[in-house]
Design an enzyme around this catalytic site. Structure first.
Site, PDB file in Angstrom:
ATOM      1  N   GLY A 119       0.808  -1.217   0.000  1.00 23.79           N
ATOM      2  CA  GLY A 119       0.000   0.000   0.000  1.00 23.79           C
ATOM      3  C   GLY A 119       0.837   1.260   0.000  1.00 23.79           C
ATOM      4  CG  HIS A 175       3.014   0.506  -5.529  1.00 26.82           C
ATOM      5  ND1 HIS A 175       3.136   1.584  -4.675  1.00 26.82           N
ATOM      6  CD2 HIS A 175       3.681  -0.512  -4.932  1.00 26.82           C
ATOM      7  CE1 HIS A 175       3.825   1.226  -3.598  1.00 26.82           C
ATOM      8  NE2 HIS A 175       4.181  -0.037  -3.737  1.00 26.82           N
ATOM      9  CD  GLN A 183       7.061  -7.809   3.764  1.00 28.37           C
ATOM     10  OE1 GLN A 183       6.235  -8.569   3.264  1.00 28.37           O
ATOM     11  NE2 GLN A 183       7.695  -6.885   3.052  1.00 28.37           N
ATOM     12  CB  SER A 185       5.624   3.343   0.672  1.00 29.85           C
ATOM     13  OG  SER A 185       5.041   2.655  -0.420  1.00 29.85           O
TER      14      SER A 185
END
Ligand code: AMP
Length: 278
Positions: free
Chosen positions: A32, A38, A62, A187
């Protein structure tokens, strides 16, 4: 219309209907806070498969202790709007409980490549990635899944996972999308202060200059050491800066096979990674 789906059962029902209509399915796994990088994966998927699922899941397995799991940006409405604009069919946004129900116990060991470079600094990271990606593949059963070269070592590890476990899908690599000044979109760039943001493009600039000097025949050890010092002088704290075989990630010595420069460095509290084909 991008439909938001939150359970594996509902996702399977949607995908089964597509399959019945003989439509191919592509999967783009993400955490996200979606950006143009993306969207490049999504565009590649849309060009290759009839239907696309984009997953948004900040995967706890992770992240290591002390990493940014809690503060990782969660902005599902914004993500959904962007996916709508870019023509994804389904946004799969499961809860942590949906992916890892009480009593979940299985793990995946992605092998030796998960222990070097990123794996040396994030020892449990790639096992978590391999686990979540396997679960997403099982939930969607896609014909193809799309991964960015931004996470170059991750891409190789997933290719290996798919090969070694005979997973019946194609892994499609997608080139890194960069800002105009060269900074790879991430991000995590949102964590950078204004001052750090000005310094950040030096990371890719260093890789570009280093690739050129290696190509010109400079001694690799000296060139790498100098480049590391330049990063440090600019305020980076490098975890590694390495010249590696592009397939095995063993140290590179010459140009008989494709090679890659890979770097990870902290800038303030933000850890940035990048890589560049030599
Ligand atoms: P993330 O949400 O950061 O886990 O990334 C999800 C997918 O998007 C991974 O396959 C990444 O490699 C890919 N990705 C992230 N940033 C970029 C970028 N700047 N260019 C291309 N792919 C990217």
């Amino acid at each position: 219309m991008t439909e938001k789906v939150e359970t594996i059962a509902a996702l399977r029902a949607r995908v089964a209907a597509w399959r019945k209509a003989e439509q191919s399915v592509g999967l783009v796994p993400t955490m996200g806070a979606l950006h143009r990088g993306h969207m490049s994966l999504l565009a590649t998927a849309r060009a290759k498969t009839k239907r696309t699922v984009v997953s948004v899941f900040v995967n706890p397995t992770q992240f290591g202790p002390g990493e940014d799991y809690e503060k990782y940006a969660r902005q599902i409405e914004k993500d959904q709007a962007l996916l709508e604009e870019n023509g994804a069919d389904i946004l799969f946004a499961p809860s942590v409980g949906e992916m890892y129900p009480e009593g979940f116990a299985v793990s995946i060991d992605p092998g030796p490549m998960a222990k070097i470079l990123e794996g040396a600094f994030r020892p449990t990271h790639f096992a978590g990635v391999a686990l979540v990606v396997t679960k997403l593949f099982q939930a969607v059963l896609p014909d193809a899944a799309f991964f960015g070269e931004k996470d170059y070592q991750q891409l190789l590890i997933i290719q290996r996972l798919v090969r070694d476990l005979n997973m019946p899908l194609e892994i499609v690599p997608v080139p890194i999308v960069r800002e105009e000044d060269g900074l790879a979109l991430s991000s995590r760039n949102a964590y950078l202060s204004a001052q750090e943001r000005k310094t950040a493009p030096l990371l890719s600039a260093t890789l570009v200059a280093l690739a050129k000097s290696l190509r010109e025949g400079r001694d690799p050890a000296t060139a790498l050491a100098e480049a590391k010092q330049q990063l440090e002088a600019a305020g980076f704290l490098p975890d590694y800066l390495e010249w590696r075989d592009a397939q095995t990630l063993y140290p590179a010595r010459d140009f008989s096979h494709p090679t890659r420069l890979l770097v990870a460095a902290k800038l303030g509290t933000t850890r940035l990674i990048d890589n560049w084909g030599v």
